[in-house]
Design a protein around this motif. Structure first.
Motif, short mmCIF file in Angstrom:
data_model
loop_
_atom_site.label_atom_id
_atom_site.label_comp_id
_atom_site.label_asym_id
_atom_site.label_seq_id
_atom_site.Cartn_x
_atom_site.Cartn_y
_atom_site.Cartn_z
N LEU A 173 -3.73 5.66 2.37
CA LEU A 173 -2.46 6.37 2.45
C LEU A 173 -1.55 5.99 1.28
CD1 LEU A 173 -0.64 8.28 4.08
CD2 LEU A 173 0.15 6.29 5.38
N ARG A 174 -1.67 4.77 0.82
CA ARG A 174 -0.87 4.33 -0.32
C ARG A 174 -1.09 5.19 -1.55
NH1 ARG A 174 -2.42 -1.19 -3.29
NH2 ARG A 174 -4.23 0.14 -3.71
N ASP A 175 -2.32 5.72 -1.70
CA ASP A 175 -2.65 6.54 -2.87
C ASP A 175 -2.27 8.00 -2.68
OD1 ASP A 175 -3.77 4.28 -4.08
OD2 ASP A 175 -5.71 4.64 -3.12
N LEU A 176 -1.77 8.34 -1.49
CA LEU A 176 -1.38 9.72 -1.22
C LEU A 176 0.12 9.87 -1.02
CD1 LEU A 176 -4.15 10.65 1.41
CD2 LEU A 176 -4.13 11.20 -1.03
N VAL B 245 -8.24 11.15 9.97
CA VAL B 245 -7.27 10.11 9.61
C VAL B 245 -7.60 8.88 10.45
CG1 VAL B 245 -4.85 9.41 9.58
CG2 VAL B 245 -5.46 11.78 9.04
N GLN B 246 -7.86 7.78 9.77
CA GLN B 246 -8.23 6.53 10.45
C GLN B 246 -7.06 5.55 10.36
OE1 GLN B 246 -10.92 3.71 8.50
NE2 GLN B 246 -12.18 3.76 10.35
N VAL C 290 -3.86 2.90 6.88
CA VAL C 290 -4.19 4.28 7.18
C VAL C 290 -5.06 4.84 6.06
CG1 VAL C 290 -3.31 6.59 7.63
CG2 VAL C 290 -2.02 4.59 8.42
N ASN C 291 -6.18 5.45 6.43
CA ASN C 291 -7.08 6.08 5.46
C ASN C 291 -7.32 7.53 5.84
OD1 ASN C 291 -7.65 3.69 3.90
ND2 ASN C 291 -9.02 3.02 5.54
N VAL C 292 -7.33 8.40 4.83
CA VAL C 292 -7.70 9.80 5.05
C VAL C 292 -9.13 9.97 4.56
CG1 VAL C 292 -7.19 12.20 4.51
CG2 VAL C 292 -5.32 10.56 4.76
N ILE C 293 -10.00 10.42 5.47
CA ILE C 293 -11.44 10.56 5.17
C ILE C 293 -11.77 12.04 5.01
CG2 ILE C 293 -13.76 10.07 5.99
CD1 ILE C 293 -12.50 7.87 7.77
#
Length: 246
Positions: free
Chosen positions: A183-186, A220-221, A168-171
């Motif tokens: 997502l791991r960094d958030l 959110v991807q 999961v990535n937040v762009i």
């Protein structure tokens, strides 16, 4: 030509003495709603929402829905009687209205669950296999923090488990520059870039994410990859404003 349309339900005004009978009806309704909720919760496996029989679960939910709709109609009739009666028990009337709201909420939830299970059991030809079913956000009291929940499903062939990883990535934008944050960094709840999954029907991934300062999220991807004999990939992108509009 004879009109064969099914007549709409009619509420009959009946002279009614509120009190014991109304309270007894409301108590039965509350217990019915509680029983429906408990019955549903028992069918869900805590570790990955594994159902022994999706068909049986679906049938139970349909029965519960029919029962709740009958109770809802009865509660509406009680309100009509109380509002039209000469002696109005305001407390009983308020309890009846509260029960109606609870029944409406329960019915909506059951209909949503039925749709979810039916889509898994009887999918369209274009929606079989691994799917990113949903991603939701709820504002947390902590500034810039959100509770997230993601649901993955295996649609159609559920005889064996499916496993793999989902990323999961937040762009968004920071200082007017595009930035992609994993997502791991958030979230402290996520340890790896790819979250492992293994399930037959569906699996939820949930936790808390906290946005960095000066970061404006836009999307959110979600990318899920299954390995082994069921190797496949499912991807969905969610608009941040749509996820947080409520």
């Amino acid at each position: 030509m004879v009109d064969k349309r099914k007549p709409e339900k009619e509420y009959v005004v009946v002279r009614h003495r509120p009190g014991y009978r109304v309270r007894r009806t409301l108590i039965l309704l509350v217990f019915s709603v509680s029983a429906a909720a408990v019955g549903y919760a028992v069918g869900v496996d805590q570790g990955g929402a594994h159902f022994s029989s999706m068909a049986a679960t679906n049938e139970v939910l349909e029965d519960e829905l029919d029962s709740l709709e009958d109770q809802y109609t009865e509660a509406r009739q009680q309100v009509v009687n109380l509002e039209r009666g000469r002696l109005i028990d305001k407390q009983a009337l308020n309890r009846a209205r509260t029960t109606i709201v609870e029944l409406e909420t329960q019915i909506a939830s059951l209909k949503s669950d039925l749709t979810f299970y039916q889509n898994i059991m009887a999918p369209s030809e274009t929606s079989k296999g691994l799917q990113v079913d949903s991603f939701s956000l709820a504002k947390d009291p902590q500034p810039g923090a959100y509770d997230f929940k993601m649901t993955l499903t295996q649609v159609g062939n559920n005889k064996s488990y499916i496993e793999g990883v989902v990323a999961v990535n937040v762009i968004g934008l920071r200082d007017e520059e595009k930035e992609v944050i994993a997502l791991r960094d958030l979230s402290k709840d996520i340890q790896d870039l790819g979250v492992k999954f293994r399930f037959r029907y569906f699996q939820d991934v949930a936790g808390l994410l906290v946005l960095p300062e000066n970061f404006e999220p836009r999307e959110v991807q979600v990318v899920a990859r299954a390995k082994g004999q069921k190797s496949s990939q499912a991807e969905r992108t969610f608009d941040w404003d749509d996820l947080t509009e409520n």
